[in-house]
Design an enzyme around this catalytic site. Structure first.
Site, PDB file in Angstrom:
ATOM      1  N   ALA A 105      -4.166  51.480 -32.447  1.00 15.69           N
ATOM      2  CA  ALA A 105      -4.821  52.286 -31.417  1.00 15.69           C
ATOM      3  C   ALA A 105      -4.283  51.861 -30.054  1.00 15.69           C
ATOM      4  CB  ALA A 105      -6.332  52.071 -31.453  1.00 15.69           C
ATOM      5  N   PHE A 106      -4.219  52.772 -29.124  1.00 14.32           N
ATOM      6  CA  PHE A 106      -3.616  52.427 -27.835  1.00 14.32           C
ATOM      7  C   PHE A 106      -4.440  51.398 -27.071  1.00 14.32           C
ATOM      8  CE2 PHE A 106      -5.683  53.989 -24.004  1.00 14.32           C
ATOM      9  CZ  PHE A 106      -6.700  54.775 -24.513  1.00 14.32           C
ATOM     10  N   LYS A 107      -5.693  51.222 -27.471  1.00 13.38           N
ATOM     11  CA  LYS A 107      -6.533  50.264 -26.748  1.00 13.38           C
ATOM     12  C   LYS A 107      -6.095  48.816 -26.968  1.00 13.38           C
ATOM     13  CE  LYS A 107     -10.597  53.221 -26.411  1.00 13.38           C
ATOM     14  NZ  LYS A 107     -10.190  54.441 -27.156  1.00 13.38           N
ATOM     15  N   ASP A 108      -5.176  48.587 -27.888  1.00 16.47           N
ATOM     16  CA  ASP A 108      -4.688  47.231 -28.143  1.00 16.47           C
ATOM     17  C   ASP A 108      -4.115  46.568 -26.888  1.00 16.47           C
ATOM     18  OD1 ASP A 108      -5.282  46.858 -30.852  1.00 16.47           O
ATOM     19  OD2 ASP A 108      -3.485  47.922 -31.508  1.00 16.47           O
ATOM     20  N   ALA A 111      -6.917  45.524 -24.416  1.00 13.97           N
ATOM     21  CA  ALA A 111      -7.760  44.460 -24.979  1.00 13.97           C
ATOM     22  C   ALA A 111      -7.008  43.132 -24.986  1.00 13.97           C
ATOM     23  CB  ALA A 111      -8.204  44.832 -26.394  1.00 13.97           C
TER      24      ALA A 111
END
Ligand SMILES: *Cc1c(COP(=O)(O)O)cnc(C)c1O
Length: 431
Positions: A105-108, A111
């Site tokens: 997921a691009f949120k990696d 985060a």
């Protein structure tokens, strides 16, 4: 670098404090006091630079001297340890694949960057931080993976019991170590309410709570890297570039607009949404009026009051005319989204997830208006993360990537809670 609260420009603080607090004490989002464009020579030579060098140049002014250069370079290097391919899908249309990180997921990226900044700031204190976050699916996995084994940081993730996919639940509950999962008997909104209560509960002061959602500047700012990487890949085409983002809380696209303020030559942005169309309506009439949230197949974007939109308005000095010149927003139904997934799969043999498909639709509509441009849509999740929808829409049975299979046999560990009192007791006794 100083940051001010969007609720009160007189309230200023450092990068460090903004990362640690997440939200200003007056509940405003933090915003950088100054945005200094990068030299044109940087853009002329961008294709000769490594991704980590580009990222360093882009973000260093926002951190100033609060993290020494060498430490910041190391943080960026570790954050970006995977690929960001720009894939040609059809004539003049490209997908920027942001799902090659550890949780697909691009949120990696956000985060991981935030976790490493917080770790750096905790290095020479005896303080421990507790990251508390509610998730409806994807955020929790990226936060769990990004903060796994971070020194002096505990992570507590709340999720609605039975309302996230088995794979998503495994991403939160199988790591152990400093990552703790709480399964709430209730909805995502119940989880969010519990988090909000915890943040204002003075009994919990000693565990130093912080949030890890996209309002935190350390999650928001690194998302601008994607736009620089896109330009690097497509610069040689010598055509105006339009970028379409599938938008929920509008953190990602807001980072794109920030990149443009730094001088990045992107000609136009498209914020594509599902039926939660507060921003598309705003772009037409200047009236910001959220409705109740509608459930869709692109569920990471089921947001009716996008938290980062206020930052975009600030970037455009809240001038709707300026805003409309380089920013459009369109909304699409699930049926249109499924048709786009089928069309692209059948004609170009490219598999889009429902979020990427919404962005693809927005890009196509904008390209119609802007002849001679090329377009990029952001693929924010691997299609396998939305396995059920993808299989049923495309009539296929999608394969799990080999490196993700091991998680399917790991044991889940979580604590069940019914209400705030039980979560509070957990935070008091188990952290
Ligand atoms: C979070 C998310 C989005 C929305 O990003 P925002 O920055 O909140 O606009 C889009 N797609 C996927 C897969 C996501 O997880």
């Amino acid at each position: 670098m100083k940051y001010y609260s969007l609720n009160n420009k007189q309230h200023k603080t450092t990068f460090q404090e903004a990362v640690i607090l997440g939200l200003a004490p007056d509940s405003g989002l933090y915003f950088p006091e100054k945005i200094e464009p990068l030299p044109t020579s940087f853009f002329e030579e961008i294709d000769k630079l490594e991704n980590s060098q580009i990222a360093f140049e882009a973000i260093k002014q926002f951190i100033g001297n609060e993290i020494p250069e060498n430490n910041l370079k190391e943080i960026i290097y570790q954050t970006l340890s995977f690929d960001f391919p720009v894939v040609n899908v059809e004539k003049d249309i490209y997908a920027l694949e942001l799902f090659h990180g550890p949780t697909m997921a691009f949120k990696d990226v956000g985060a991981r960057f935030m976790s490493k900044c917080l770790e750096f700031f905790n290095e020479d204190t005896s303080k421990k931080s507790t990251v508390l976050v509610a998730t409806s699916g994807d955020t929790g996995g990226a936060v769990a993976s990004g903060f796994y084994e971070a020194e002096k940081i505990n992570v507590v993730i709340l999720y609605p019991k039975g309302k996230i996919s088995d794979f998503q639940e495994r991403q939160l509950t199988t790591l152990g170590h400093n990552i703790k999962a709480i399964s709430i008997n209730g909805s995502f909104d119940d989880c969010q309410d519990i988090v909000k209560k915890a943040f204002v509960d003075s009994d919990l002061k000693h565990i130093n709570l912080t949030s890890a959602n996209s309002i935190n500047i350390a999650r928001w700012l690194p998302q601008m890297f994607y736009f620089f990487f896109t330009y690097k890949a497509l610069k040689s085409k010598n055509k105006p570039i339009i970028i379409a983002c599938p938008s929920g809380n509008f953190g990602n696209i807001c980072a794109g607009v920030l990149a443009k303020k730094l001088g990045l030559p992107i000609s136009h942005f498209v914020a594509a949404t599902n039926l939660n169309d507060t921003v598309p309506r705003f772009m037409e009439n200047g009236v910001y009026k959220p409705k109740s949230t509608i459930q869709t197949i692109s569920n990471a974007m089921d947001v009716s009051n996008p938290s980062n939109f206020i930052r975009i308005r600030e970037l455009y000095n809240d001038d709707l005319n300026e805003f409309q010149k380089e920013f459009s927003s369109y909304s699409y139904s699930d049926e249109e989204t499924r048709k786009a997934m089928q069309f692209v799969y059948t004609n170009y043999n490219y598999m889009m997830d429902p979020h990427g498909a919404v962005a693809y639709l927005g890009l196509k509509d904008e390209l119609q208006k802007q002849n001679g441009s090329i377009g990029v849509f952001l693929e924010t999740a691997h299609p396998v993360k939305f396995e059920e929808t993808v299989n049923e829409t495309l009539g296929i049975s999608i394969e799990f990537p080999e490196n993700m299979k091991s998680i399917l046999s790991k044991e889940k560990t979580m604590t069940l809670c019914d209400n705030y009192a039980e979560v509070k007791a957990f935070l008091m006794n188990k952290i």
